[in-house]
Design a protein around this motif. Structure first.
Motif, mmCIF file in Angstrom:
data_model
loop_
_atom_site.group_PDB
_atom_site.id
_atom_site.type_symbol
_atom_site.label_atom_id
_atom_site.label_comp_id
_atom_site.label_asym_id
_atom_site.label_seq_id
_atom_site.Cartn_x
_atom_site.Cartn_y
_atom_site.Cartn_z
ATOM 1 N N VAL A 98 0.853 -1.191 0.000
ATOM 2 C CA VAL A 98 0.000 0.000 0.000
ATOM 3 C C VAL A 98 0.880 1.229 0.000
ATOM 4 C CG1 VAL A 98 -1.824 1.254 1.194
ATOM 5 C CG2 VAL A 98 -1.747 -1.234 1.309
ATOM 6 N N SER A 99 0.698 2.089 -0.994
ATOM 7 C CA SER A 99 1.467 3.326 -1.047
ATOM 8 C C SER A 99 0.766 4.397 -0.218
ATOM 9 C CB SER A 99 1.619 3.804 -2.495
ATOM 10 O OG SER A 99 0.347 4.009 -3.080
ATOM 11 N N GLN A 100 1.537 5.144 0.530
ATOM 12 C CA GLN A 100 0.987 6.170 1.415
ATOM 13 C C GLN A 100 0.788 7.474 0.654
ATOM 14 O OE1 GLN A 100 2.416 6.545 5.609
ATOM 15 N NE2 GLN A 100 3.110 8.547 4.932
ATOM 16 N N PRO A 101 -0.340 8.176 0.863
ATOM 17 C CA PRO A 101 -0.531 9.471 0.197
ATOM 18 C C PRO A 101 0.575 10.443 0.607
ATOM 19 C CG PRO A 101 -2.588 8.698 1.186
ATOM 20 C CD PRO A 101 -1.502 7.790 1.665
ATOM 21 N N PHE A 158 -2.705 14.604 2.617
ATOM 22 C CA PHE A 158 -3.114 14.599 4.025
ATOM 23 C C PHE A 158 -3.560 15.986 4.469
ATOM 24 C CE2 PHE A 158 -0.355 10.685 5.110
ATOM 25 C CZ PHE A 158 -1.449 9.852 4.938
ATOM 26 N N GLU A 159 -2.819 17.022 4.062
ATOM 27 C CA GLU A 159 -3.162 18.378 4.487
ATOM 28 C C GLU A 159 -4.503 18.815 3.914
ATOM 29 O OE1 GLU A 159 0.214 20.678 3.360
ATOM 30 O OE2 GLU A 159 1.357 20.142 5.173
ATOM 31 N N ARG A 160 -4.792 18.410 2.681
ATOM 32 C CA ARG A 160 -6.103 18.744 2.104
ATOM 33 C C ARG A 160 -7.224 18.017 2.844
ATOM 34 N NH1 ARG A 160 -2.831 19.014 -2.488
ATOM 35 N NH2 ARG A 160 -2.955 16.759 -2.873
ATOM 36 N N ILE A 164 -7.133 17.247 6.034
ATOM 37 C CA ILE A 164 -7.259 17.927 7.330
ATOM 38 C C ILE A 164 -8.080 19.202 7.204
ATOM 39 C CG2 ILE A 164 -5.936 19.183 9.096
ATOM 40 C CD1 ILE A 164 -3.704 17.068 8.656
ATOM 41 N N GLU A 165 -7.944 19.896 6.075
ATOM 42 C CA GLU A 165 -8.683 21.142 5.874
ATOM 43 C C GLU A 165 -10.186 20.933 6.000
ATOM 44 O OE1 GLU A 165 -7.938 24.428 5.313
ATOM 45 O OE2 GLU A 165 -5.986 23.775 6.035
ATOM 46 N N ASP A 166 -10.657 19.736 5.673
ATOM 47 C CA ASP A 166 -12.095 19.483 5.672
ATOM 48 C C ASP A 166 -12.545 18.712 6.904
ATOM 49 O OD1 ASP A 166 -14.359 20.148 4.201
ATOM 50 O OD2 ASP A 166 -14.528 18.166 3.331
ATOM 51 N N ALA A 167 -11.678 18.643 7.912
ATOM 52 C CA ALA A 167 -12.022 17.884 9.112
ATOM 53 C C ALA A 167 -13.141 18.580 9.881
ATOM 54 C CB ALA A 167 -10.791 17.731 10.000
ATOM 55 N N PRO A 168 -14.111 17.832 10.387
ATOM 56 C CA PRO A 168 -15.179 18.426 11.199
ATOM 57 C C PRO A 168 -14.670 18.715 12.601
ATOM 58 C CG PRO A 168 -15.464 16.067 11.102
ATOM 59 C CD PRO A 168 -14.286 16.382 10.215
ATOM 60 N N VAL A 200 0.665 12.977 11.916
ATOM 61 C CA VAL A 200 -0.250 12.130 12.681
ATOM 62 C C VAL A 200 -1.003 11.191 11.751
ATOM 63 C CG1 VAL A 200 -2.383 12.164 14.048
ATOM 64 C CG2 VAL A 200 -0.507 13.714 14.621
ATOM 65 N N LEU A 201 -1.502 11.730 10.626
ATOM 66 C CA LEU A 201 -2.223 10.871 9.675
ATOM 67 C C LEU A 201 -1.303 9.814 9.077
ATOM 68 C CD1 LEU A 201 -4.630 13.312 7.788
ATOM 69 C CD2 LEU A 201 -5.083 11.828 9.739
ATOM 70 N N ALA A 202 -0.054 10.188 8.810
ATOM 71 C CA ALA A 202 0.890 9.210 8.270
ATOM 72 C C ALA A 202 1.111 8.064 9.266
ATOM 73 C CB ALA A 202 2.214 9.889 7.934
ATOM 74 N N ALA A 203 1.229 8.421 10.548
ATOM 75 C CA ALA A 203 1.414 7.385 11.568
ATOM 76 C C ALA A 203 0.176 6.497 11.676
ATOM 77 C CB ALA A 203 1.716 8.046 12.922
ATOM 78 N N LEU A 204 -1.001 7.094 11.600
ATOM 79 C CA LEU A 204 -2.236 6.310 11.669
ATOM 80 C C LEU A 204 -2.394 5.421 10.436
ATOM 81 C CD1 LEU A 204 -4.671 8.995 13.127
ATOM 82 C CD2 LEU A 204 -3.737 6.993 14.302
ATOM 83 N N TRP A 205 -1.963 5.912 9.288
ATOM 84 C CA TRP A 205 -1.975 5.094 8.064
ATOM 85 C C TRP A 205 -1.138 3.829 8.292
ATOM 86 C CZ3 TRP A 205 -4.443 6.207 3.350
ATOM 87 C CH2 TRP A 205 -4.098 5.397 2.255
ATOM 88 N N GLY A 206 0.015 4.029 8.920
ATOM 89 C CA GLY A 206 0.864 2.875 9.228
ATOM 90 C C GLY A 206 0.206 1.916 10.207
ATOM 91 N N GLU A 207 -0.561 2.448 11.167
ATOM 92 C CA GLU A 207 -1.258 1.577 12.121
ATOM 93 C C GLU A 207 -2.337 0.748 11.424
ATOM 94 O OE1 GLU A 207 -2.440 3.076 15.947
ATOM 95 O OE2 GLU A 207 -1.042 4.752 15.811
#
Length: 892
Positions: free
Chosen positions: A89-92, A97-99, A101-105, A117-124
């Motif tokens: 699986v290739s990571q974005p 990721f920043e785009r 985050i911009e739309d996060a509620p 943080v998102l990269a680390a969670l992707w790895g999890e």
């Protein structure tokens, strides 16, 4: 306590960047069949994998829906894995990721959400997938099929649409293919779907053929045209298509892709779909003649295609044509005549109404895509393009990136050196004030919001010495801080504290315009503002509200009174993340930017629509230029080693405390008469202890075990500080010299944080101390540690704390510093804030003044025990030290 699926769960990002499914009684309930608690009990990666793979199509609260989208992105990336191939699986990239985050509620801890943080969670998630595959023994395809039919990967069927310009009667060609195998070079090799009938012929391969065609069968259940193609077996042949056929496929793209079919569109459609004509509006190309929220911006519109304006005749031809695909300017474009006409009509009406200018708030809402009309909002996202003109684009760019603004500096008038991020903050505030707009400075506690505001006031005074004064409204406990900071760092500012603790009530009632012209800053409390309605009639240069969460309740009297203030600009100061609470955000912006977010009812409706669409980007775009938030954890803000920042936390006495204190002063005066020698020393020491106990809480002196939080000013001040810490998920050490105070403090703190903390005092077993320290250091859910000063003042490493509170003072700086250094020591990576509680108008206040004004004398006099030295004072000197200043001591 373990999570259960019956809990109301809400996502929470911790300061360390961990994602938790946290119980929250205010969280919207999850569907009964969504086993979120069970998944997150296995680990965050398992929870996200479950969200992204198994809850497709389920109605989830906005925050969980956003995390589902994140998990689904990972699962979608698995679709490139062919049968039998190793899972990779290739990571974005960071930009993706920043785009996202911009739309996060809004959710707890949004400010800690970063691409890392998102990269680390992707790895999890990746680790969780491999763990679940290993535990089930299933193939990837079987595993995903068991989660949801949408992830059916068997066969890799593709629908291919191409332009055929050589055939004007049927200008499109369609062909269904499948991924037959992977070449040696790793490329997918496609074959016409008809070849599958040959390749999988025979009874032995019937199951493979059925699996291959399963996505097509599922899609056909939702697409009548595809069902007809299956029944007629046209699906297995190349087809000549009319524009209506091609458009039919375009409209059903979501259904096809969710069934597992890959769709390839013509390469000439650069964005993946045919181009659409857009009603393009430009606002704010020129500076408005009048600045402020009443500014009127120029408005210009046109209908364009990829940036090129269409002529009136071309527009008429498009609107008269059929819905679907139309040929114009040598290419196919997509047209919905009803939607295009609707948006065109609305924008023409806007252009007509804006002949004299478009109101700034309307322009900003339009630019952000925040519409008052639910249907129009959906149309505009597809068929309209609103852009900022040169002047507005430049202004918004400066507000979003204040580091690049032209330097403004208070110069030598400020008796301090601003840090780079503080300089950027001053430039940002100055630009907004020059524009006549409001601001919400939401820096973390301890990053110097006070210093930035004082710098702004100095700059404005230098530019226009005869301008109107500014008004600062703050909790009564902070007035002394503001007055002291202004006197220390900005002595050139003429400050008037409009509060009975400093200015007699009769003088406040007689406050005249002449006095105000000789004043740069008036400081008052929320309570005093209610008692001085004349302040709302004055035209202030700037109206500033500190601890702006105090006006988050729009129905409260003090909120209504604050919003009546008249000012050229309004500034809200808060250390809590207002973007995480939509209701707080509206109320604060209703003060700083009235009308920008509409009425409370309109904003509630907007929030409902955003939650329904799972798309909070427009709201974030609308408010972002006016919120400046920097975190202590951001290394771009604090690039050097962490600091120990000491702050005074001024406290008032409750009426019960004030009465007990005054009585104790009278009793001391009587007890001193005729006393001398050891007897006198004993009397003085016992009364000094009594004063300390009364300042802490009446119950500590009375021994009634009541410990009501409302009976103590220090408990009230503790609540104000902890509300911010809890919102930020920061940890705190609370020191007291009294063992009997530790448990009541811990009980009160537990009610504020909503979680239990730890206690350590002289009675704590030595063997247990190491375990308590380990728990505080390693367990993110342990929010506080209450320590008696002697037991916890040395030998402990508690660097997980961001805050240290000295609830009562030892009156020995060396002892207090030793306790503080439990957090501020080697290994600390955070900025440490030290809050020293001081009851105004009491012996605590006067000894603090002694410490501040005569530091060397204090070192000589107080080392070894302040109380022993104080017993050597004369009677009158001692009574002057402990007497009560009732105006300063009580909150008014």
């Amino acid at each position: 306590m373990p999570l259960t699926d019956s809990d109301c769960l809400a996502p929470k990002i911790t300061p360390a960047g961990h994602l938790l499914a946290a119980p929250d009684v205010d969280a919207p309930p999850l569907p009964d069949d969504v086993a979120l608690g069970a998944s997150f009990r296995r680990g965050t990666g398992h929870g996200l994998l479950y969200l992204g793979s198994a809850t497709i199509g389920r109605a989830l609260p906005p925050a969980w829906a956003w995390w589902r989208d994140f998990g689904a992105r990972y699962v979608t990336s698995l679709c490139t894995t062919s049968e039998g191939e190793e899972v990779t699986v290739s990571q974005p990239d960071t930009g993706d990721f920043e785009r996202l985050i911009e739309d996060a509620p809004p959710m707890t801890g949004t400010e800690y959400l970063t691409s890392d943080v998102l990269a680390a969670l992707w790895g999890e998630i990746d680790i969780a997938l491999r763990d679940e595959l290993a535990s089930t023994g299933e193939s990837l395809q079987a595993f995903l099929k068991s989660r949801h039919p949408a992830w059916n990967l068997v066969g890799r069927v593709h629908f291919n649409l191409a332009e055929n310009r050589k055939d004007p009667e049927a200008p499109f060609a369609f062909l269904a293919t499948y991924a037959a195998r992977i070449s040696a070079h790793g490329k997918t090799q496609h074959q016409p779907l008809s070849r599958a009938l040959e390749e999988f012929s025979g009874a032995r391969n019937k199951a493979k053929l059925l699996s291959l065609l399963m996505p097509v069968q599922r899609a056909a259940e939702r697409c009548d045209w595809l069902r007809a193609m299956l029944d007629s077996r046209e699906i297995y042949h190349p087809l000549r298509w009319m524009p209506a056929d091609a458009y039919r496929l375009l409209c059903d793209l979501p259904a096809l892709e969710s069934a597992g079919i890959m769709v390839r569109l013509p390469a000439t459609w650069a964005t993946g779909r045919p181009a659409r004509p857009a009603v393009k509006a430009s606002v704010g190309a020129r500076p408005p003649s009048l600045l402020g929220k009443d500014a009127l911006l120029d408005f210009r519109m046109e209908v364009s295609l990829d940036g090129d304006a269409l002529s009136p005749s071309e527009i008429r031809r498009l609107l008269k044509g059929a819905d679907g695909l139309q040929w114009i300017r040598g290419r196919w474009i997509e047209v919905d005549t009803k939607k295009l006409g609707h948006v065109l009509q609305r924008f023409e009406s806007l252009e007509k109404a804006a002949q004299s200018g478009l109101p700034l708030n309307d322009a900003l809402r339009l630019l952000a895509g925040v519409s008052d009309d639910e249907a129009v909002g959906s149309d505009e996202r597809d068929w309209a393009q609103v852009v900022a003109g040169d002047w507005l684009a430049e202004t918004l760019g400066h507000l979003r990136q204040p580091e690049g603004l032209v330097q403004v500096d208070p110069g030598p008038d400020l008796r301090a050196q601003l840090r780079p991020y503080q300089q950027a903050g001053v430039r940002w505030l100055y630009l907004l004030c020059r524009l006549g707009l409001g601001a919400c400075l939401a820096d973390d506690m301890g990053l110097g919001k006070t210093m930035q505001v004082l710098s702004l006031l100095l700059i404005l005074k230098r530019e226009q010495a005869d301008s109107s004064p500014s008004l600062l409204v703050a909790p009564a406990s902070l007035l002394a801080n503001w007055a002291a900071e202004a006197e220390r760092f900005a002595p050139g500012l003429r400050v008037l504290v409009a509060h009975p603790s400093v200015t007699p009530a009769e003088e406040l009632r007689a406050l005249s315009d002449a006095q105000l012209t000789q004043t740069d800053l008036v400081i008052t409390s929320f309570g005093s503002l209610l008692r001085q309605p004349g302040l709302e009639t004055i035209q202030w240069r700037i109206a500033i509200v500190d601890e702006a969460q105090a006006i988050k309740n729009p129905g409260a009297r003090q909120t209504k009174q604050v919003k009546k203030l008249r000012a050229q600009s309004r500034i809200a100061l808060t250390g809590t993340p207002v973007e995480n609470r939509l209701s707080d955000l509206w109320s604060i912006f209703d003060f700083t930017h009235p009308g920008l977010l509409g009425s409370a009812k309109e904003f509630a409706e907007l929030s409902r629509r955003l939650a329904k669409s799972e798309h909070f980007g427009p709201l974030r775009t609308l408010v972002r230029p006016y919120i400046l938030r920097r975190l202590k954890t951001d290394r771009r803000v604090i690039a050097d080693l962490p600091e120990k920042t000491e702050l005074k936390a001024w406290c008032h006495l409750s009426p019960v405390q004030a009465a007990l204190y005054e009585r104790a002063v009278k009793d001391l005066a009587a007890a001193l008469e005729g006393a001398d020698g050891i007897e006198r020393k004993g009397i003085v020491l016992s009364y000094l202890m009594r004063f300390k106990q009364i300042c802490n809480h009446p119950s500590q002196w009375l021994g009634d075990a009541a410990w009501s939080p409302e009976a103590s000013g220090k408990f009230g001040r503790l609540r104000e500080l902890v509300d911010v810490m809890a919102a930020k998920q920061e940890k705190v050490l609370v020191f007291t010299q009294f063992r009997e105070t530790t448990e009541p403090l811990a009980a009160f703190l537990g009610s504020l944080f909503g979680r239990e903390g730890l206690i350590l005092h002289g009675g704590t077993a030595v063997g247990k101390r190491r375990e308590l320290v380990r728990q505080f250091q390693e367990d993110e859910s342990t929010p506080f540690f209450v320590l008696s000063l002697k037991a916890g003042g040395s030998g402990l490493n508690l660097t997980a704390a961001s805050h240290v509170i000295h609830f009562d003072r030892w009156w020995n700086p060396a002892v207090e510093n030793q306790a503080t250094d439990r957090a501020f020591r080697i290994g600390q990576r955070k900025n440490v804030l030290v809050h020293k509680f001081v009851c105004q108008g009491t012996v605590e206040d006067r000894i603090d003044q002694l410490i501040e004004s005569k530091q060397q004398l204090v070192n000589d006099m107080l080392e070894g025990g302040a109380e022993l030295q104080l017993t050597e004072m004369g009677d009158q000197e001692l009574l002057d030290l402990v007497r009560l200043n009732i105006h300063s001591a009580q909150e008014n």
